[in-house]
Design an enzyme around this catalytic site. Structure first.
Site, mmCIF file in Angstrom:
data_model
loop_
_atom_site.group_PDB
_atom_site.id
_atom_site.type_symbol
_atom_site.label_atom_id
_atom_site.label_comp_id
_atom_site.label_asym_id
_atom_site.label_seq_id
_atom_site.Cartn_x
_atom_site.Cartn_y
_atom_site.Cartn_z
ATOM 1 N N GLU A 1 -4.615 60.209 12.499
ATOM 2 C CA GLU A 1 -5.473 61.187 11.986
ATOM 3 C C GLU A 1 -6.458 61.657 13.147
ATOM 4 O OE1 GLU A 1 -8.916 60.191 12.548
ATOM 5 O OE2 GLU A 1 -8.489 58.297 13.534
ATOM 6 N N SER A 2 -6.248 61.056 14.324
ATOM 7 C CA SER A 2 -7.134 61.349 15.584
ATOM 8 C C SER A 2 -6.190 62.584 16.317
ATOM 9 C CB SER A 2 -7.398 60.192 16.477
ATOM 10 O OG SER A 2 -6.284 59.668 16.721
ATOM 11 N N ARG B 1 -9.716 50.757 29.179
ATOM 12 C CA ARG B 1 -10.425 51.911 29.569
ATOM 13 C C ARG B 1 -11.804 51.478 29.963
ATOM 14 N NH1 ARG B 1 -9.388 56.306 24.716
ATOM 15 N NH2 ARG B 1 -7.204 56.484 25.182
ATOM 16 N N ASP C 1 -5.108 64.385 28.746
ATOM 17 C CA ASP C 1 -3.755 63.939 28.823
ATOM 18 C C ASP C 1 -2.392 64.656 27.983
ATOM 19 O OD1 ASP C 1 -4.435 62.355 26.787
ATOM 20 O OD2 ASP C 1 -3.132 60.758 27.313
ATOM 21 N N ARG D 1 -2.868 64.909 22.341
ATOM 22 C CA ARG D 1 -3.247 65.324 21.050
ATOM 23 C C ARG D 1 -3.213 66.840 21.109
ATOM 24 N NH1 ARG D 1 -8.650 61.446 19.322
ATOM 25 N NH2 ARG D 1 -7.793 59.376 20.368
ATOM 26 N N LYS E 1 -2.546 52.956 31.239
ATOM 27 C CA LYS E 1 -1.844 52.845 30.153
ATOM 28 C C LYS E 1 -0.276 52.472 30.571
ATOM 29 C CE LYS E 1 -0.567 56.192 27.117
ATOM 30 N NZ LYS E 1 -0.402 56.877 26.131
ATOM 31 N N SER F 1 -7.487 59.728 28.087
ATOM 32 C CA SER F 1 -7.534 60.416 27.043
ATOM 33 C C SER F 1 -8.609 61.604 26.769
ATOM 34 C CB SER F 1 -7.196 59.876 25.638
ATOM 35 O OG SER F 1 -6.778 60.638 24.701
ATOM 36 N N HIS F 2 -9.138 61.426 25.643
ATOM 37 C CA HIS F 2 -10.324 62.628 25.419
ATOM 38 C C HIS F 2 -11.667 62.118 26.035
ATOM 39 C CE1 HIS F 2 -10.274 59.751 22.215
ATOM 40 N NE2 HIS F 2 -11.573 60.625 21.695
#
Length: 543
Positions: free
Chosen positions: A391-392, A47, A305, A308, A155, A145-146
């Site tokens: 946890e994310s 990233r 993406d 989550r 990835k 991602s976020h």
């Protein structure tokens, strides 16, 4: 410190200049002698941002060439599936990757010209492609991602559908940096204007097979029959068409409250630090959907993406990800009667210990691993892990019959599971978690981020048990100090310290110039703050 912009609509002056972002992608050339400009695979791939010369055309050329060489060396000769999210740098990176894949005569499949592909859809697609196949198929998801709109990400997902583990990414990373150092001389690239004419490129519909199979993992009939009023905000991400297709196939009473696709993500409310970050677990980034909580029986969102999930209930508003994971685990093991009795439950070591208490209460085996979903891939793929979560707000689980669904995080099924829970139990997941608190006690959990240089992050990553000389933590005797996870003995890349009623973990971020402290107390907010303070003091002394 919370920014004055947190939870407020993003002002125009902080929006990214997309034209500049893409211009920098092509014009800036990384220097491998500068650490932050090298190819670096963290927990979720490489990233960076084109503005800082950490995610540019040369990076993608080098990574893709290295990946072509890796595939050949291990006998992967099937289709390379390529998906992208809605970040501005994703489309240019897809073009660059295709130039190299096709230049190396690798068979590729992409969605149609204007379509995006969520991470879980790609994982599902790879697994399905390898069923009854005499060749190995794999994939790439181009997404940060976020992360903020300025970022890009790349990835690699192996033939088991999951993110490549460090043994694979270290090979690709090392070779990519060699290729960069050699001036891209080994890169075989097709001209951009020849991509669409290549015999090695196919266009496919990735979304429909995924959506039509959802009833094999979620009780879609129960959701429909309950006629729940459901709200969903894709947060401008890659799964907008997934939710549209779900409505078409299953006839749910599902409102898509935001259908905007905008690479500046101008419709977002700012995160805690005043930045635009599409984090569906953040109450600040999710402020718009939280306002609508009373309008729906259940509401949810995803990051760009779609790996989550963010669950919004009438009872508590936005659920803490740890709380929802706890409820999801309990519900699945209580309602998936076809699952084998000896299945394990995977959690990252920074996830809440409330999960431990619930897993113990239902007499299941806990499998605790370092941060990174890659640690759950093998177990989900072979069916020994029923659930893997972090946890994310990332998780996945097995189909109703106990077979594999996806081996990457799947925010779509976690969202739909919240609707199934609400439909079948006639109470939302927030109410169920409150019942756990009455049974096991209240958990106070917090994550704190702090700036850290590359050198400081390296020191934190190499901490050992011997570096902790204190015998107590927050006025309690230290019971255990871990630098390796208890489930698979893999290195934490930091450490975790536990006491009778609390714990903390410290680790450097793999994608940002920060370190993270996670802490949890089963005593009080004051005890939690003391845990964090002592953890910070320890980290500062160590780095």
């Amino acid at each position: 410190m919370i920014s004055n912009l947190a939870g407020k609509e993003a002002p125009k002056e902080i929006l990214e200049d997309i034209e500049e972002l893409i211009e920098c992608y092509y014009e800036h050339k990384p220097d491998v002698n500068i650490q932050n400009q090298k190819v670096s695979f963290g927990t979720s791939g490489h990233r960076g941002t084109s503005l800082k010369t950490s995610f540019n055309e040369n990076h993608i050329f080098a990574i893709t060439q290295a990946l072509c060489e890796y595939r050949k060396s291990v006998g992967i000769n099937g289709v390379m599936h390529i998906g992208i999210d809605t970040h501005a740098l994703s489309r240019p990176a897809q073009i660059s990757a295709l130039q190299v894949f096709l230049g190396n005569e690798v068979k590729c499949k992409i969605a149609n010209e204007d379509a995006f592909t969520p991470t879980p859809v790609m994982s599902f697609t790879i697994i399905e492609a390898n069923k009854n196949s005499d060749v190995l198929n794999d994939g790439v998801v181009i997404t940060p991602s976020h992360n903020p709109p300025s970022d890009g990400g790349f990835k690699y997902n192996t033939p088991n559908g999951g993110p490549a583990d460090s043994d694979v990414t270290s090979i690709i990373e090392k070779r990519a940096n060699e290729i960069l150092k050699n001036g891209l001389n080994e890169v075989k690239a097709l001209a951009q204007d020849k991509i669409s004419k290549s015999d090695f490129l196919d266009i496919d519909d990735f979304i429909t097979p995924y959506v039509e199979s959802l009833d094999s993992i979620i009780d879609m009939t129960a959701i429909k029959n309950a006629n729940l009023k459901i709200g969903v905000d894709p947060l401008g991400g890659s799964g907008l068409d997934v939710y549209k297709r779900i409505n078409e196939v299953y006839g749910l009473n599902l409102d898509i409250v935001n259908e905007k696709i905008d690479p500046t993500f101008s419709f977002m409310t700012c995160d805690h630090d005043g930045k635009i970050r599409m984090d569906c677990s953040s109450p600040y980034a999710m402020a718009s959907l939280i306002k609508l909580a009373d309008k729906y029986d259940i509401a949810f969102a995803n990051d760009p993406d779609f790996d989550r999930h963010g669950i919004v209930t009438k009872s508590v508003g936005l659920m803490n990800p740890n709380h929802y994971l706890t409820v999801a685990i309990w519900y699945l093991f209580s309602n998936r009667k076809e699952w084998k009795n000896d299945l394990g439950v995977g959690k990252t070591l920074v996830s809440s210990s409330m999960i431990d208490k619930v897993v113990n209460s239902i007499d299941k085996k806990l499998y605790e691993v370092p941060v990174g979903f890659k640690w759950f891939v093998e177990g989900l793929f072979d069916g020994s892990l029923a659930f893997g979560g972090e946890e994310s707000a990332g998780a996945s689980f097995l189909r109703i019959d106990g077979s594999v669904w996806s081996t990457d995080k799947d925010g779509i099924i976690l969202n739909l599971l919240a609707a199934e829970i609400t439909a079948k139990l006639e109470k939302d997941p927030g109410v169920i978690y409150q019942e756990f608190e009455k049974q096991f006690g209240k958990a106070y959990y917090k994550r704190v981020d702090a700036p850290a240089s590359f050198e400081q992050k390296a020191k934190l990553k190499s901490l050992s048990v011997k570096d902790i000389t204190s015998k107590t933590l927050a006025n309690e005797e230290i019971e255990n100090i871990y630098t390796n996870a208890s489930g698979n003995n893999a290195s934490i890349g930091g450490l975790k310290v536990t006491t009778a009623s609390g714990w903390f973990a410290a680790r450097p971020s793999g994608t940002e110039d920060i370190y993270k402290i996670y802490a949890e107390s089963f005593k009080s907010e004051d005890h939690l703050e003391l845990l964090i303070k002592e953890a910070q003091d320890l980290v500062i002394k160590s780095i």
